[in-house]
Write a protein that holds these residues in place. Structure first.
Motif, short mmCIF file in Angstrom:
data_model
loop_
_atom_site.label_atom_id
_atom_site.label_comp_id
_atom_site.label_asym_id
_atom_site.label_seq_id
_atom_site.Cartn_x
_atom_site.Cartn_y
_atom_site.Cartn_z
N GLN A 118 44.73 55.59 42.72
CA GLN A 118 45.69 55.57 43.83
C GLN A 118 46.73 54.47 43.70
OE1 GLN A 118 43.06 55.17 47.20
NE2 GLN A 118 42.31 57.27 47.01
N GLY A 119 46.55 53.60 42.69
CA GLY A 119 47.50 52.50 42.50
C GLY A 119 47.24 51.31 43.40
N LYS A 120 46.12 51.32 44.12
CA LYS A 120 45.78 50.20 45.00
C LYS A 120 45.08 49.07 44.24
CE LYS A 120 45.36 53.23 49.00
NZ LYS A 120 44.44 53.84 49.96
N LYS A 121 44.35 49.43 43.20
CA LYS A 121 43.67 48.44 42.34
C LYS A 121 44.46 48.37 41.04
CE LYS A 121 39.26 47.35 40.09
NZ LYS A 121 39.17 45.97 40.59
N THR A 122 45.05 47.23 40.76
CA THR A 122 45.87 47.07 39.55
C THR A 122 45.44 45.85 38.73
OG1 THR A 122 47.51 45.80 40.79
CG2 THR A 122 47.87 48.21 40.60
N ALA A 123 44.23 45.35 39.03
CA ALA A 123 43.74 44.16 38.33
C ALA A 123 42.23 44.19 38.28
CB ALA A 123 44.23 42.90 39.03
N THR A 124 41.68 43.51 37.28
CA THR A 124 40.24 43.36 37.17
C THR A 124 39.91 42.04 36.49
OG1 THR A 124 38.18 44.51 36.57
CG2 THR A 124 39.99 44.59 34.96
N THR A 125 38.78 41.48 36.86
CA THR A 125 38.33 40.21 36.31
C THR A 125 37.14 40.46 35.40
OG1 THR A 125 38.98 39.12 38.37
CG2 THR A 125 37.51 37.90 36.92
N SER A 126 37.12 39.84 34.23
CA SER A 126 36.00 39.98 33.30
C SER A 126 35.34 38.64 33.07
CB SER A 126 36.49 40.52 31.94
OG SER A 126 37.03 41.80 32.08
N TRP A 127 34.01 38.67 33.06
CA TRP A 127 33.20 37.50 32.72
C TRP A 127 31.86 37.98 32.22
CZ3 TRP A 127 28.46 35.59 34.42
CH2 TRP A 127 28.14 34.32 33.96
N PRO A 128 31.31 37.42 31.18
CA PRO A 128 31.94 36.40 30.34
C PRO A 128 33.12 37.01 29.59
CG PRO A 128 29.77 37.01 29.48
CD PRO A 128 29.94 37.75 30.77
N THR A 129 34.04 36.16 29.21
CA THR A 129 35.23 36.66 28.53
C THR A 129 34.86 37.10 27.12
OG1 THR A 129 35.87 34.45 27.82
CG2 THR A 129 36.83 35.25 29.86
N PRO A 130 35.32 38.30 26.72
CA PRO A 130 35.02 38.77 25.37
C PRO A 130 35.62 37.83 24.32
CG PRO A 130 35.94 40.53 26.73
CD PRO A 130 36.10 39.26 27.49
N ASP A 131 34.85 37.53 23.29
CA ASP A 131 35.34 36.67 22.22
C ASP A 131 34.77 37.18 20.91
OD1 ASP A 131 36.59 34.60 20.90
OD2 ASP A 131 34.96 33.19 21.26
N PRO A 132 35.60 37.73 20.04
CA PRO A 132 37.05 37.82 20.20
C PRO A 132 37.45 38.95 21.15
CG PRO A 132 36.40 38.86 18.14
CD PRO A 132 35.15 38.28 18.76
N LEU A 133 38.64 38.84 21.66
CA LEU A 133 39.19 39.86 22.53
C LEU A 133 39.59 41.05 21.67
CD1 LEU A 133 39.86 40.29 25.50
CD2 LEU A 133 42.12 39.38 25.06
N TYR A 134 39.07 42.23 21.96
CA TYR A 134 39.30 43.39 21.10
C TYR A 134 40.36 44.35 21.63
CZ TYR A 134 35.79 45.17 24.36
OH TYR A 134 35.10 45.48 25.49
N TRP A 135 41.04 43.98 22.69
CA TRP A 135 42.18 44.75 23.17
C TRP A 135 43.22 43.78 23.70
CZ3 TRP A 135 38.26 43.43 26.25
CH2 TRP A 135 38.45 43.22 27.59
N GLY A 136 44.45 44.27 23.85
CA GLY A 136 45.53 43.39 24.27
C GLY A 136 46.54 44.09 25.15
N VAL A 137 47.58 43.37 25.48
CA VAL A 137 48.65 43.91 26.31
C VAL A 137 49.25 45.13 25.60
CG1 VAL A 137 50.94 43.44 27.28
CG2 VAL A 137 49.12 41.71 27.42
N GLY A 138 49.39 46.22 26.34
CA GLY A 138 49.92 47.47 25.80
C GLY A 138 48.84 48.43 25.34
N ASP A 139 47.63 47.94 25.14
CA ASP A 139 46.54 48.81 24.67
C ASP A 139 46.03 49.70 25.80
OD1 ASP A 139 46.59 47.97 22.03
OD2 ASP A 139 45.10 46.40 22.36
N LEU A 140 45.44 50.82 25.39
CA LEU A 140 44.88 51.79 26.32
C LEU A 140 43.37 51.58 26.47
CD1 LEU A 140 46.73 54.98 25.04
CD2 LEU A 140 47.37 53.51 26.97
N SER A 141 42.88 51.84 27.67
CA SER A 141 41.44 51.81 27.94
C SER A 141 41.09 53.02 28.79
CB SER A 141 41.05 50.55 28.70
OG SER A 141 41.30 49.40 27.94
#
Length: 177
Positions: free
Chosen positions: A52-75
């Motif tokens: 619905q476009g109401k949720k546009t953010a999410t918090t992750s913990w623990p933070t993935p290391d290394p980070l396997y996705w980035g800005v522009g990537d699809l999930s």
């Protein structure tokens, strides 16, 4: 790591459906997950907020290391039954201590007011640790914990456009699965 292998047949089929619906080739997703660490009702509720476009953010913990996705990537976002349900694109990452998460980001999670976001995440992450880790491996989540703040946009289904087509296809996928 992703909750589900991006090469899983359900994910591949979903990506083909989305590519056809959007009329363009899409690369495989970098991440496949659901909101809520396995709580089916929460996963479905937050999935609908994202669509619905109401949720546009999410918090992750623990933070993935290394980070396997980035800005522009699809999930791919899974529903409460673990089936592919939506496709999102990451638009921003900020890594910070939990105490430094700003009010605007917290509200973009669409999980209540700023205080509810803070209290809810502390409770949630500590409960996940208790349920999923042996006592010797548990970490305590709190104000000094490093989190990954991710902003995103759902590109399929769009709430107005493909929602009915998606619901029909999603119901069909559930019947098969």
């Amino acid at each position: 790591m992703s909750a589900v292998d991006p090469n899983h047949p359900d994910v591949v089929s979903f990506m083909a459906l989305v590519s056809t619906a959007l009329g363009q080739f899409l690369p495989p997703p970098k991440d496949v997950f659901n909101f809520g660490h396995g709580d089916p009702l929460w996963a479905d509720k937050t999935l609908q907020l994202a669509i619905q476009g109401k949720k546009t953010a999410t918090t992750s913990w623990p933070t993935p290391d290394p980070l396997y996705w980035g800005v522009g990537d699809l999930s791919v976002i899974l529903d409460g039954q673990g089936k592919p349900a939506a496709l999102m694109r990451t638009t921003e990452f900020v890594k910070c201590k939990f105490k430094d998460v700003d009010k605007g980001f917290a509200l973009a999670e669409a999980e209540g007011d700023y205080q509810s976001y803070r209290e809810g995440h502390i409770k949630f992450y500590n409960e996940v640790q208790e349920m999923s880790k042996p006592e010797a491996e548990r970490q305590v989540f709190g104000e000094e914990s490093w989190v990954l703040c991710e902003r995103f946009e759902v590109i399929y289904p769009t709430y107005e456009g493909e929602k009915k087509e998606w619901e029909a296809g999603h119901d069909e996928m559930r019947l098969k699965g």
